[in-house]
Design an enzyme around this catalytic site. Structure first.
Site, short mmCIF file in Angstrom:
data_model
loop_
_atom_site.label_atom_id
_atom_site.label_comp_id
_atom_site.label_asym_id
_atom_site.label_seq_id
_atom_site.Cartn_x
_atom_site.Cartn_y
_atom_site.Cartn_z
N ARG A 107 -12.63 -38.04 24.67
CA ARG A 107 -13.31 -36.87 25.24
C ARG A 107 -14.20 -36.27 24.17
NH1 ARG A 107 -12.37 -38.72 29.47
NH2 ARG A 107 -11.19 -37.81 31.22
N GLU A 128 -21.22 -32.83 27.70
CA GLU A 128 -21.64 -33.85 28.65
C GLU A 128 -22.12 -33.25 29.97
OE1 GLU A 128 -18.63 -36.99 27.92
OE2 GLU A 128 -18.83 -37.25 30.07
N HIS A 148 -20.68 -42.27 29.03
CA HIS A 148 -19.31 -42.14 29.59
C HIS A 148 -19.07 -43.21 30.66
CE1 HIS A 148 -15.77 -39.17 30.31
NE2 HIS A 148 -15.42 -40.42 30.58
#
Ligand code: 8YV
Length: 320
Positions: free
Chosen positions: A240, A269, A287
Site C-alpha cells: 500500500r 493513488e 496498482h
C-alpha cells in the site's frame, strides 16, 4: 418474494454469478463519483467493493439496514472501518491467496527492472537515443546484480513468502521483518533470518514491502529509514502506498541515498508525486499487482462464493 440485491461496484473479470440473487454490476466507464457510488449501493443485501471504496458509516448508511455483508475484491481491508461494520453486524470478506502469485510477480518484475534499468532503457531506445549515441560502451548502463545479494522482506505473509521464494531462485539471501517468528520463512528452502527493520534496512540490497496498511505501518519507510539503506539498494512497494513516505522517497532517489525504486502503489493513488515522476531511477506500474487473468477470475469466484454464503446465513469462507 424479491431476490436479494448484490451490487458490484466495478466491472470484474469472468462471469460473476450468485444463484438466487439479482446482480447489479457497475459499468466499467465512466467511473462513479462517491455520490453515484452511494446511490448505486442503495438497497443491497451484499456489496462487492473495490480496494478504493471507503467502507465507512456513510457507505453503510447509504446501503441501508438490509445490508448483510461487504465482500472486498482485494486481500487488503484498509479501506474498511471494521468497527462500523461490526456495530451493524455487517460481515466483511476478502480474497487471500488469489492475489499472491500475481503480486509476487509484479514485485519481482519491478525489482529486476529497477536493478537493470529496463524501462529507462526502453525510453532511451524509443526516443531514438540509442541510434544517436551509437553502441554502448562496457562502462555504460551498469546496473546492480541479484545473485548473492540480500533481500529484505518487510511483512511475512503469503505475498512476502512468494517473493522470497522467487529471490531464492535468483540465489538471494533472505531476511524478514515480522512481529513474530514465522517458521515457514525460517525452514528450508528459505532459511530466512528474522531481523529488526532498521538493521534489515542497513544490511539489505533489495527491500520489498508486503505489510498491510495500519496506523503502525503508515510511513514505516520515512526519510530517516531511507538514510539507513545502502546507496546501491533497491526499494520495491507492491503493498500500500502510504507505507512509504512518497516525498521522502523522491528526495532519496534524487539525492542518490538509494539506487532505485519500483512502485505499484502510491501514497495518494491514483495521484503520483510529481517529483517521483521526474526520477529516472524509479519504475512504476498502476496498482496492477494481482492483474493476472487467471487469478482475477479466481477473485471473482471467491467474492461470489462469499456473497452466496452470507445470503444463505452461512459463515463465508474468507471472513475477515
Ligand atoms: C486489488 C489489492 O484489489 O488485493 C489487494 O489488496 O490491492 C489488489 O489485488 C486489485 O488490483 C483489484 O482492483
Amino acid at each position: 418474494m424479491t431476490s436479494p440485491l448484490v451490487s458490484i461496484t466495478r466491472d470484474i473479470p469472468g462471469t460473476p454469478s450468485i444463484p438466487g440473487a439479482t446482480l447489479r454490476i457497475a459499468p466499467a466507464e465512466p467511473q462513479m463519483s462517491r455520490a453515484q457510488l452511494l446511490e448505486f449501493i442503495r438497497g443491497s443485501s451484499v456489496i462487492v467493493s473495490m480496494f478504493h471504496d471507503k467502507v465507512d458509516d456513510e457507505f453503510l448508511d447509504a446501503a441501508g439496514p438490509q445490508l448483510k455483508g461487504v465482500c472486498n475484491f482485494a486481500v487488503g481491508t484498509d479501506n474498511f472501518d471494521l468497527s462500523a461494520c461490526r456495530k451493524r453486524n455487517v460481515l466483511v470478506t476478502n480474497t487471500p491467496d488469489a492475489v499472491t502469485e500475481g503480486t509476487a510477480n509484479i514485485a519481482f518484475a519491478l525489482m529486476l527492472d529497477a536493478a537493470r534499468r529496463v524501462c529507462e532503457g526502453d525510453r532511451f531506445v524509443r526516443a531514438g537515443k540509442f541510434e544517436r549515441a551509437g553502441n554502448i560502451f562496457p562502462t555504460g548502463w551498469l546496473g546492480v546484480h541479484l545473485t548473492g545479494q540480500t533481500l529484505l522482506i518487510v511483512g511475512a505473509g503469503r505475498i512476502g513468502r512468494a517473493v522470497a521464494l522467487r529471490g531464492l531462485g535468483f540465489g538471494m539471501k533472505i531476511l524478514y521483518v515480522a512481529r513474530s517468528t514465522h517458521p515457514d520463512f525460517e525452514q528450508a528452502p528459505l532459511a530466512a533470518q528474522r531481523i529488526d527493520l532498521d538493521d534489515g534496512l542497513r544490511r539489505a540490497d533489495f527491500v520489498s514491502i508486503h505489510t498491510p496498511l495500519t496506523p503502525d505501518t503508515r510511513h514505516l519507510i520515512n526519510a530517516q529509514r531511507l538514510k539507513l539503506m545502502k546507496p546501491t539498494a533497491v526499494l520495491v512497494n507492491t503493498a500500500r502506498g502510504p507505507v512509504v513516505h512518497e516525498q521522502a522517497l523522491a528526495d532519496a532517489l534524487k539525492a542518490g541515498t538509494i539506487y532505485a525504486a519500483g512502485l505499484d502503489v502510491f501514497e495518494f493513488e491514483p495521484k503520483v508525486n510529481p517529483d517521483l515522476l521526474t526520477c529516472d531511477n524509479a519504475v512504476f506500474t498502476p496498482h496492477i499487482g494481482s492483474a493476472e487473468r487467471r487469478y482475477r477470475e479466481q477473485m471473482t469466484a471467491m467474492v461470489c462464493d462469499n456473497a452466496r454464503s452470507i445470503l444463505a446465513g452461512e459463515r463465508p469462507p474468507n471472513l475477515v
